[in-house]
Design an enzyme around this catalytic site. Structure first.
Site, mmCIF file in Angstrom:
data_model
loop_
_atom_site.group_PDB
_atom_site.id
_atom_site.type_symbol
_atom_site.label_atom_id
_atom_site.label_comp_id
_atom_site.label_asym_id
_atom_site.label_seq_id
_atom_site.Cartn_x
_atom_site.Cartn_y
_atom_site.Cartn_z
ATOM 1 N N CYS A 122 0.879 -1.058 0.017
ATOM 2 C CA CYS A 122 -0.160 -0.093 0.041
ATOM 3 C C CYS A 122 0.757 1.255 -0.107
ATOM 4 O O CYS A 122 0.207 2.499 0.074
ATOM 5 C CB CYS A 122 -0.859 -0.079 1.048
ATOM 6 N N HIS A 264 -3.061 6.699 5.002
ATOM 7 C CA HIS A 264 -3.447 5.703 4.492
ATOM 8 C C HIS A 264 -4.699 4.900 5.456
ATOM 9 O O HIS A 264 -4.364 5.050 6.605
ATOM 10 C CB HIS A 264 -2.447 4.498 4.050
ATOM 11 N N ASN A 294 -10.678 0.073 1.846
ATOM 12 C CA ASN A 294 -9.119 0.320 1.914
ATOM 13 C C ASN A 294 -8.876 0.052 0.406
ATOM 14 O O ASN A 294 -8.908 -0.979 -0.228
ATOM 15 C CB ASN A 294 -8.642 -0.820 2.779
#
Length: 336
Positions: A122, A264, A294
């Site tokens: 990520c 994030h 997400n």
């Protein structure tokens, strides 16, 4: 590179979201139907704070979302694809194992830039921005397009074989799909002021998708996301505070100095814990996880796209990336 412009910054932003919207309850119903498990009503939403998310259609791929975002970013800056001489596809998701997905994006975009992939879970997108900045500063590129396309929804297990299998893959039910893109180039003022990283690779096995590499090249059992959300959060809490302390000490910037703070977002409880541990003012955050889930490395890019038009020259933005592996990364950007 023109030495009159010693700084490198972000000059355009774009995002690409698939049209299909799925509620957490609809997803939960699919899992129940595929597994026969009995789950409490609205369990997915209550546990994660995610109400809806976007899923790519069957004929949409990671490159499709990246391409839409790329076109939006280029159009916003008034650039033609041929104005780009570096294209970095930076994502945890790819279309195929080989070649680099950057080539699939470039073929559709119509660019002739040097093209390659960067992958770091990520943190891929923010890593890609940093790589593009470094290449520009080194004189290897003039103007870069950094893109991501994320379709982690395809790594969800919709038919777990039992409760243990369900628990092992539960973190995957937070996922949604999205694309993002930025143009990176020399700027007269502002730009990327600071980059910091923290890596704890001894925790690489905590979560991920084990299939597709030389360890498990084939087999559906390895194609689903597996991992412990609590274990990942524990690692981030253990090492995350130090990185922000170092950034503040080195830059002299406190929370008041930032117009916005982009973080994030895995689940809403994760984000609430981040606020509790760091003290970041909630009004500086850009909340996307309840609506989009997400979206992996596209998270920061989508948030940046949402606020970009409201920023003024001189505004500073702090980006905080968290990625499996495990890595943390921060970037301080000042609007040119």
């Amino acid at each position: 590179m023109d030495l009159r412009f010693p700084s490198v910054g972000i000059t355009a932003v774009g995002a690409g979201l698939p049209a299909r919207v799925l509620t957490s309850q609809q997803l939960q119903d699919e899992v129940v139907a595929g597994s026969g498990l009995r789950l409490p009503e609205r369990m997915f939403e209550k546990a994660t704070g995610i109400a809806t998310r976007r899923f790519a259609a069957d004929d949409e791929y990671a490159s499709t979302l990246a391409l839409a975002a790329a076109r939006n970013a280029l159009d916003g800056a008034g650039y033609d694809p041929l104005d780009i001489d570096l294209l970095v596809y930076a994502s945890a998701t790819r279309d195929v194992c080989e070649p680099a997905t950057a080539h699939l994006v470039q073929a559709e975009l119509g660019s002739r830039a040097h093209a390659f992939d960067v992958s770091n879970a990520c943190n891929s997108f923010i890593n890609g921005i940093d790589v593009a900045r470094a290449m520009i500063l080194a004189g290897r590129a003039r103007r870069a397009l950094v893109v991501t396309g994320e379709t982690p929804s395809r790594a969800m297990r919709r038919d777990p074989s039992g409760l243990a299998d369900f628990r092992d893959g539960f973190a995957g039910y937070t996922f949604g799909d999205a694309g993002a893109a930025v143009v990176v180039e020399p700027v007269e003022r502002g730009g990327i002021l600071d980059v910091e990283t923290e890596t704890a690779s001894e925790h690489w096995a905590v979560g991920g998708i084990p299939g597709g590499g030389s360890r498990h090249p084939r087999g559906d059992e390895y194609s689903y996301f597996r991992g412990g959300g609590k274990e990942l959060r524990g690692v981030f809490e253990k090492i995350g505070g130090d990185i922000l302390t170092r950034v503040a000490a080195r830059t002299g910037l406190g929370w008041d100095a930032y117009a916005r703070v982009l973080v994030h977002q895995v689940t809403l409880p994760y984000l609430e814990r981040f606020v509790e541990l760091t003290g970041v003012p909630e009004e500086k955050l850009v909340l996307t996880v309840p609506e989009l889930g997400n979206v992996a490395s596209a998270t920061l890019g989508v948030q940046l796209d949402r606020i970009h038009g409201g920023l003024a020259s001189g505004d500073k933005v702090l980006m905080v990336g968290l990625g499996g592996g495990v890595s943390l990364m921060t970037m301080v950007w000042e609007v040119p």
